[in-house]
Design a protein around this motif. Structure first.
Motif, short mmCIF file in Angstrom:
data_model
loop_
_atom_site.label_atom_id
_atom_site.label_comp_id
_atom_site.label_asym_id
_atom_site.label_seq_id
_atom_site.Cartn_x
_atom_site.Cartn_y
_atom_site.Cartn_z
N GLN A 3 -15.95 5.35 7.40
CA GLN A 3 -15.41 6.51 6.70
C GLN A 3 -14.05 6.85 7.28
N MET A 4 -13.22 7.50 6.47
CA MET A 4 -11.93 7.94 6.96
C MET A 4 -12.13 9.07 7.97
N THR A 5 -11.28 9.07 8.98
CA THR A 5 -11.29 10.17 9.94
C THR A 5 -10.61 11.38 9.31
N ASN A 58 -6.75 5.95 -4.96
CA ASN A 58 -7.67 4.82 -4.78
C ASN A 58 -8.41 4.86 -3.45
N MET A 59 -7.85 5.51 -2.45
CA MET A 59 -8.53 5.66 -1.16
C MET A 59 -9.50 6.84 -1.18
N TYR A 60 -9.16 7.89 -1.88
CA TYR A 60 -10.01 9.09 -1.92
C TYR A 60 -11.26 8.90 -2.78
N ARG A 61 -11.12 8.26 -3.92
CA ARG A 61 -12.23 8.17 -4.88
C ARG A 61 -13.50 7.57 -4.30
N PRO A 62 -13.44 6.41 -3.64
CA PRO A 62 -14.70 5.84 -3.12
C PRO A 62 -15.40 6.74 -2.10
N GLU A 63 -14.64 7.56 -1.42
CA GLU A 63 -15.22 8.44 -0.40
C GLU A 63 -15.56 9.82 -0.96
N ARG A 64 -15.33 10.00 -2.25
CA ARG A 64 -15.66 11.24 -2.95
C ARG A 64 -14.94 12.46 -2.37
N HIS A 65 -13.72 12.25 -1.91
CA HIS A 65 -12.89 13.37 -1.46
C HIS A 65 -12.20 13.98 -2.68
N PRO A 109 -0.20 5.54 14.24
CA PRO A 109 -1.07 5.56 15.42
C PRO A 109 -2.37 6.34 15.23
N ASN A 110 -2.40 7.23 14.22
CA ASN A 110 -3.60 8.02 13.94
C ASN A 110 -4.48 7.38 12.86
N THR A 111 -4.15 6.16 12.49
CA THR A 111 -4.87 5.48 11.41
C THR A 111 -5.53 4.23 11.97
N SER A 112 -6.88 4.21 11.93
CA SER A 112 -7.59 3.07 12.50
C SER A 112 -8.08 2.08 11.45
N ARG A 113 -8.31 2.55 10.23
CA ARG A 113 -8.81 1.64 9.20
C ARG A 113 -7.70 0.68 8.76
N HIS A 114 -8.04 -0.58 8.71
CA HIS A 114 -7.04 -1.60 8.36
C HIS A 114 -6.53 -1.47 6.93
N ASP A 115 -7.39 -1.10 6.00
CA ASP A 115 -6.93 -0.97 4.62
C ASP A 115 -5.93 0.18 4.47
N LEU A 116 -6.13 1.24 5.24
CA LEU A 116 -5.17 2.35 5.20
C LEU A 116 -3.87 1.97 5.89
N ARG A 117 -3.98 1.30 7.03
CA ARG A 117 -2.77 0.90 7.74
C ARG A 117 -1.92 -0.03 6.87
N LYS A 118 -2.58 -0.95 6.21
CA LYS A 118 -1.87 -1.90 5.35
C LYS A 118 -1.23 -1.17 4.16
N GLY A 119 -1.96 -0.24 3.57
CA GLY A 119 -1.47 0.47 2.40
C GLY A 119 -0.32 1.40 2.69
N ILE A 120 -0.35 2.10 3.83
CA ILE A 120 0.72 3.04 4.12
C ILE A 120 1.93 2.36 4.73
N SER A 121 1.79 1.09 5.08
CA SER A 121 2.91 0.37 5.68
C SER A 121 3.77 -0.36 4.65
N LYS A 122 3.37 -0.33 3.38
CA LYS A 122 4.11 -1.07 2.35
C LYS A 122 5.50 -0.54 2.19
#
Length: 122
Positions: A3-5, A58-65, A109-122
């Motif tokens: 889950q996202m922090t 796309n990141m929020y929907r699966p986690e129902r945020h 540095p506050n992002t541990s999930r790889h999919d988030l790190r990859k997405g925000i680094s584009k």
């Protein structure tokens, strides 16, 4: 998948607000810009803002945020006269891209999930 922090959720929230605002500003700029090259640059900036907003969705929907309300076309009056020069549009976008780069550098540095790190680094 983890889950996202709370930091990741908050950072994505900020990205969404900032990029929906950027899209609104740029849409007004695009409605009033005169120079074709500046128009082309603004279109690329707008695409980036929309892509980042879509990434958050796309990141929020699966986690129902719940998505933040963000800014919409209702917040833009494209019928108002031009307020700024094309030169200002370029200077403004340059500043926004620099601020965005700084924010991303703080966020990674506050992002541990790889999919988030990859997405925000584009």
């Amino acid at each position: 998948m983890l889950q996202m922090t709370s930091a990741e959720v908050g950072n994505l929230w900020n990205f969404y607000i900032a990029n929906t605002l950027s899209h609104c500003l740029i849409s007004h700029f695009l409605a009033t810009v005169e120079d074709k090259e500046v128009h082309r640059i603004l279109k690329k900036c707008d695409k980036l803002a929309l892509d980042i907003s879509d990434f958050v969705v796309n990141m929020y929907r699966p986690e129902r945020h719940s998505l933040p309300l963000g800014f919409t076309e209702k917040d833009v009056n494209k019928g108002v006269p031009r307020l700024f020069s094309d030169n200002f549009y370029l200077e403004f976008m340059d500043l926004m891209l620099k601020v965005g780069t700084i924010f991303y550098a703080i966020t990674l540095p506050n992002t541990s999930r790889h999919d988030l790190r990859k997405g925000i680094s584009k």
